[in-house]
Every structure is written in structure tokens, then in C-alpha cells.
Write a protein that holds these residues in place. Structure first.
Motif, PDB file in Angstrom:
ATOM      1  N   VAL A 153      -5.652   0.413   9.141  1.00 14.94           N
ATOM      2  CA  VAL A 153      -4.527   0.698   8.621  1.00 14.94           C
ATOM      3  C   VAL A 153      -3.897   2.279   8.488  1.00 14.94           C
ATOM      4  O   VAL A 153      -2.695   2.499   8.545  1.00 14.94           O
ATOM      5  CB  VAL A 153      -4.585   0.060   7.347  1.00 14.94           C
ATOM      6  CG1 VAL A 153      -3.087   0.192   6.436  1.00 14.94           C
ATOM      7  CG2 VAL A 153      -4.484  -1.565   7.365  1.00 14.94           C
ATOM      8  N   TYR A 154      -4.820   2.937   8.320  1.00 19.35           N
ATOM      9  CA  TYR A 154      -4.526   4.297   8.214  1.00 19.35           C
ATOM     10  C   TYR A 154      -4.893   5.399   9.334  1.00 19.35           C
ATOM     11  O   TYR A 154      -5.787   5.183   9.942  1.00 19.35           O
ATOM     12  CB  TYR A 154      -5.367   4.953   6.985  1.00 19.35           C
ATOM     13  CG  TYR A 154      -5.236   4.154   5.734  1.00 19.35           C
ATOM     14  CD1 TYR A 154      -4.206   4.369   5.012  1.00 19.35           C
ATOM     15  CD2 TYR A 154      -6.373   3.165   5.453  1.00 19.35           C
ATOM     16  CE1 TYR A 154      -4.125   3.534   3.694  1.00 19.35           C
ATOM     17  CE2 TYR A 154      -6.135   2.568   4.127  1.00 19.35           C
ATOM     18  CZ  TYR A 154      -5.140   2.557   3.534  1.00 19.35           C
ATOM     19  OH  TYR A 154      -4.953   2.076   2.189  1.00 19.35           O
ATOM     20  N   CYS A 202      -3.488  -4.954   7.179  1.00 21.15           N
ATOM     21  CA  CYS A 202      -4.628  -5.003   6.038  1.00 21.15           C
ATOM     22  C   CYS A 202      -5.301  -6.504   6.008  1.00 21.15           C
ATOM     23  O   CYS A 202      -4.574  -7.462   6.103  1.00 21.15           O
ATOM     24  CB  CYS A 202      -3.964  -4.565   4.855  1.00 21.15           C
ATOM     25  SG  CYS A 202      -4.874  -4.572   3.265  1.00 21.15           S
ATOM     26  N   VAL A 203      -6.568  -6.332   5.978  1.00 20.30           N
ATOM     27  CA  VAL A 203      -7.500  -7.489   5.839  1.00 20.30           C
ATOM     28  C   VAL A 203      -7.867  -7.904   4.337  1.00 20.30           C
ATOM     29  O   VAL A 203      -8.833  -8.602   4.058  1.00 20.30           O
ATOM     30  CB  VAL A 203      -8.592  -7.746   6.744  1.00 20.30           C
ATOM     31  CG1 VAL A 203      -8.078  -7.673   8.161  1.00 20.30           C
ATOM     32  CG2 VAL A 203      -9.383  -6.532   6.624  1.00 20.30           C
ATOM     33  N   GLU A 204      -7.335  -6.825   3.413  1.00 25.57           N
ATOM     34  CA  GLU A 204      -7.650  -7.327   2.223  1.00 25.57           C
ATOM     35  C   GLU A 204      -9.173  -7.126   1.668  1.00 25.57           C
ATOM     36  O   GLU A 204      -9.442  -7.812   0.772  1.00 25.57           O
ATOM     37  CB  GLU A 204      -7.110  -8.712   1.632  1.00 25.57           C
ATOM     38  CG  GLU A 204      -5.385  -8.446   1.581  1.00 25.57           C
ATOM     39  CD  GLU A 204      -5.019  -9.706   1.651  1.00 25.57           C
ATOM     40  OE1 GLU A 204      -5.395 -10.620   0.760  1.00 25.57           O
ATOM     41  OE2 GLU A 204      -3.764 -10.264   2.326  1.00 25.57           O
ATOM     42  N   CYS A 205      -9.742  -6.047   2.196  1.00 25.16           N
ATOM     43  CA  CYS A 205     -11.070  -5.923   1.988  1.00 25.16           C
ATOM     44  C   CYS A 205     -11.490  -5.071   0.506  1.00 25.16           C
ATOM     45  O   CYS A 205     -12.425  -5.113   0.174  1.00 25.16           O
ATOM     46  CB  CYS A 205     -11.783  -5.355   3.338  1.00 25.16           C
ATOM     47  SG  CYS A 205     -11.579  -3.644   3.603  1.00 25.16           S
ATOM     48  N   THR A 206     -10.483  -4.495   0.045  1.00 25.61           N
ATOM     49  CA  THR A 206     -10.347  -3.681  -0.952  1.00 25.61           C
ATOM     50  C   THR A 206     -11.233  -2.359  -0.806  1.00 25.61           C
ATOM     51  O   THR A 206     -11.529  -1.596  -1.823  1.00 25.61           O
ATOM     52  CB  THR A 206     -10.745  -4.227  -2.471  1.00 25.61           C
ATOM     53  OG1 THR A 206     -12.175  -4.588  -2.356  1.00 25.61           O
ATOM     54  CG2 THR A 206      -9.983  -5.511  -2.433  1.00 25.61           C
ATOM     55  N   SER A 207     -11.817  -2.175   0.521  1.00 27.27           N
ATOM     56  CA  SER A 207     -12.589  -0.802   0.634  1.00 27.27           C
ATOM     57  C   SER A 207     -11.578   0.328   0.106  1.00 27.27           C
ATOM     58  O   SER A 207     -12.359   1.454  -0.400  1.00 27.27           O
ATOM     59  CB  SER A 207     -12.929  -0.676   2.024  1.00 27.27           C
ATOM     60  OG  SER A 207     -13.845  -1.826   2.476  1.00 27.27           O
ATOM     61  N   CYS A 208     -10.360   0.424   0.478  1.00 30.39           N
ATOM     62  CA  CYS A 208      -9.732   1.852   0.102  1.00 30.39           C
ATOM     63  C   CYS A 208      -9.569   2.002  -1.216  1.00 30.39           C
ATOM     64  O   CYS A 208      -9.420   3.219  -1.544  1.00 30.39           O
ATOM     65  CB  CYS A 208      -8.306   1.871   0.758  1.00 30.39           C
ATOM     66  SG  CYS A 208      -7.505   0.307   0.580  1.00 30.39           S
ATOM     67  N   TRP A 258      -3.137   0.627  -3.736  1.00 29.52           N
ATOM     68  CA  TRP A 258      -3.335  -0.802  -3.211  1.00 29.52           C
ATOM     69  C   TRP A 258      -3.237  -1.750  -3.935  1.00 29.52           C
ATOM     70  O   TRP A 258      -3.609  -1.752  -5.413  1.00 29.52           O
ATOM     71  CB  TRP A 258      -4.581  -0.647  -2.554  1.00 29.52           C
ATOM     72  CG  TRP A 258      -4.840  -1.916  -1.561  1.00 29.52           C
ATOM     73  CD1 TRP A 258      -4.644  -2.121  -0.185  1.00 29.52           C
ATOM     74  CD2 TRP A 258      -5.440  -3.066  -1.892  1.00 29.52           C
ATOM     75  NE1 TRP A 258      -4.918  -3.307   0.303  1.00 29.52           N
ATOM     76  CE2 TRP A 258      -5.338  -3.806  -0.741  1.00 29.52           C
ATOM     77  CE3 TRP A 258      -5.652  -3.778  -3.327  1.00 29.52           C
ATOM     78  CZ2 TRP A 258      -5.603  -5.442  -0.818  1.00 29.52           C
ATOM     79  CZ3 TRP A 258      -6.181  -4.915  -3.063  1.00 29.52           C
ATOM     80  CH2 TRP A 258      -6.160  -5.744  -1.774  1.00 29.52           C
ATOM     81  N   ILE A 302       0.985  -1.195   0.078  1.00 27.36           N
ATOM     82  CA  ILE A 302      -0.004  -0.028   0.020  1.00 27.36           C
ATOM     83  C   ILE A 302       0.964   1.245   0.051  1.00 27.36           C
ATOM     84  O   ILE A 302       1.847   1.412   0.677  1.00 27.36           O
ATOM     85  CB  ILE A 302      -0.736   0.135   1.145  1.00 27.36           C
ATOM     86  CG1 ILE A 302      -1.852  -1.306   1.355  1.00 27.36           C
ATOM     87  CG2 ILE A 302      -1.910   1.270   1.351  1.00 27.36           C
ATOM     88  CD1 ILE A 302      -2.335  -1.373   2.690  1.00 27.36           C
ATOM     89  N   PHE A 359     -12.896   4.266   7.573  1.00 28.21           N
ATOM     90  CA  PHE A 359     -13.752   3.304   6.862  1.00 28.21           C
ATOM     91  C   PHE A 359     -12.895   1.861   6.955  1.00 28.21           C
ATOM     92  O   PHE A 359     -13.566   0.945   6.644  1.00 28.21           O
ATOM     93  CB  PHE A 359     -13.900   3.701   5.475  1.00 28.21           C
ATOM     94  CG  PHE A 359     -13.004   4.033   4.543  1.00 28.21           C
ATOM     95  CD1 PHE A 359     -12.009   3.154   4.091  1.00 28.21           C
ATOM     96  CD2 PHE A 359     -12.819   5.244   3.922  1.00 28.21           C
ATOM     97  CE1 PHE A 359     -11.120   3.264   3.340  1.00 28.21           C
ATOM     98  CE2 PHE A 359     -11.859   5.482   2.789  1.00 28.21           C
ATOM     99  CZ  PHE A 359     -10.936   4.422   2.589  1.00 28.21           C
ATOM    100  N   CYS A 360     -11.472   2.089   6.907  1.00 26.68           N
ATOM    101  CA  CYS A 360     -10.630   0.775   7.094  1.00 26.68           C
ATOM    102  C   CYS A 360     -10.943  -0.028   8.147  1.00 26.68           C
ATOM    103  O   CYS A 360     -10.884   0.531   9.249  1.00 26.68           O
ATOM    104  CB  CYS A 360      -9.188   1.255   6.922  1.00 26.68           C
ATOM    105  SG  CYS A 360      -8.169  -0.217   7.232  1.00 26.68           S
ATOM    106  N   PRO A 361     -11.650  -1.264   8.140  1.00 21.54           N
ATOM    107  CA  PRO A 361     -11.965  -1.896   9.384  1.00 21.54           C
ATOM    108  C   PRO A 361     -10.494  -2.394  10.351  1.00 21.54           C
ATOM    109  O   PRO A 361     -10.780  -2.855  11.299  1.00 21.54           O
ATOM    110  CB  PRO A 361     -12.592  -3.210   8.690  1.00 21.54           C
ATOM    111  CG  PRO A 361     -11.958  -3.320   7.363  1.00 21.54           C
ATOM    112  CD  PRO A 361     -11.730  -1.819   6.796  1.00 21.54           C
ATOM    113  N   ALA A 362      -9.401  -2.367   9.573  1.00 20.26           N
ATOM    114  CA  ALA A 362      -8.273  -2.722  10.369  1.00 20.26           C
ATOM    115  C   ALA A 362      -7.397  -1.568  10.748  1.00 20.26           C
ATOM    116  O   ALA A 362      -6.251  -1.820  11.287  1.00 20.26           O
ATOM    117  CB  ALA A 362      -7.461  -3.646   9.503  1.00 20.26           C
TER     118      ALA A 362
END
Ligand code: SF4
Ligand code: SF4
Length: 96
Positions: free
Chosen positions: A50-51, A65-71, A82, A22, A45-48
Motif C-alpha cells: 500500500v505504501y 489494503c488487506v486490513e491486517c492492521t500491521s501499520c 488507519w 488511511i 512491512f505492508c503485505p499489500a
């Protein structure tokens, strides 16, 4: 029974890479435009989580990162580069 996001994250395991998958494209956009117009939504918005905003730029804890692709869609300026973690890295397995 429903689980809270923190409980779900606890069920994940990672194989961490030394190299980040990232990158913030332009720190200046985070500092000025996004801070003024959007209040830096990646920090929420990042569930983990990260930011995080360190007062001058966005710090990226890519290891979480849980690789949800939301970002990929969530950054209003497409300012997050990403990619999937390299082969063999990232989320290794999960249960629950
Ligand atoms: S949402 Fe995008 S532009 Fe805004 S602070 Fe986060 S990375 Fe920067
Ligand atoms: S892909 Fe999901 S977990 Fe990973 S940094 Fe983006 S929003 Fe956070």
C-alpha cells in the motif's frame, strides 16, 4: 502445500471506496526523520504494498489494503492514521 503471499492476495476480493481509510499524519516525518532513522519501513512491512515512496512523500494505495492492521503498530512514529473501511467497503470475501 504452502502458498506465496502473492498467491494468497490473489484470492481476495475488495469493494473499493472512493474515500481513503488511511492517511499519513505528517509527510515531513516520512521525508526526514523516518527516512534517515528507519528507512521508511511501511514500504516493506505492508503485505499489500500500500505504501510506496515517490521521492517526496509516501503514496498510499489504500484500495489494496488487506486490513491486517500491521501499520497501526509498524510505523515507528505512529504517523499512519488507519481506520477500518466504512461499512460495506474493503475486503468483501475471500477463499483459499
Ligand atoms: S513508517 Fe511511518 S513515518 Fe515512516 S515513512 Fe512510513 S508512514 Fe512515514
Ligand atoms: S492494514 Fe495491513 S494491508 Fe492495510 S495498509 Fe496497513 S499494513 Fe498494509
Amino acid at each position: 502445500m504452502t502458498q506465496r503471499i502473492e498467491e494468497k492476495l490473489y484470492t481476495l476480493r475488495w469493494r473499493h471506496d472512493r474515500q481513503s481509510h488511511i492517511a499519513i499524519v505528517d509527510d515531513g516525518v516520512c521525508l526526514t526523520r523516518c527516512g534517515t532513522e528507519w528507512q521508511r519501513p511501511c514500504t516493506t512491512f505492508c503485505p499489500a504494498s500500500v505504501y510506496t515512496w515517490d521521492g517526496a512523500k509516501i503514496a498510499v494505495s489504500y484500495e489494496n489494503c488487506v486490513e491486517c492492521t500491521s501499520c497501526v503498530l509498524g510505523c515507528p512514529y505512529r504517523n499512519i492514521d488507519w481506520k477500518l473501511p466504512r461499512g460495506g467497503f474493503g475486503i468483501e470475501w475471500q477463499h483459499g
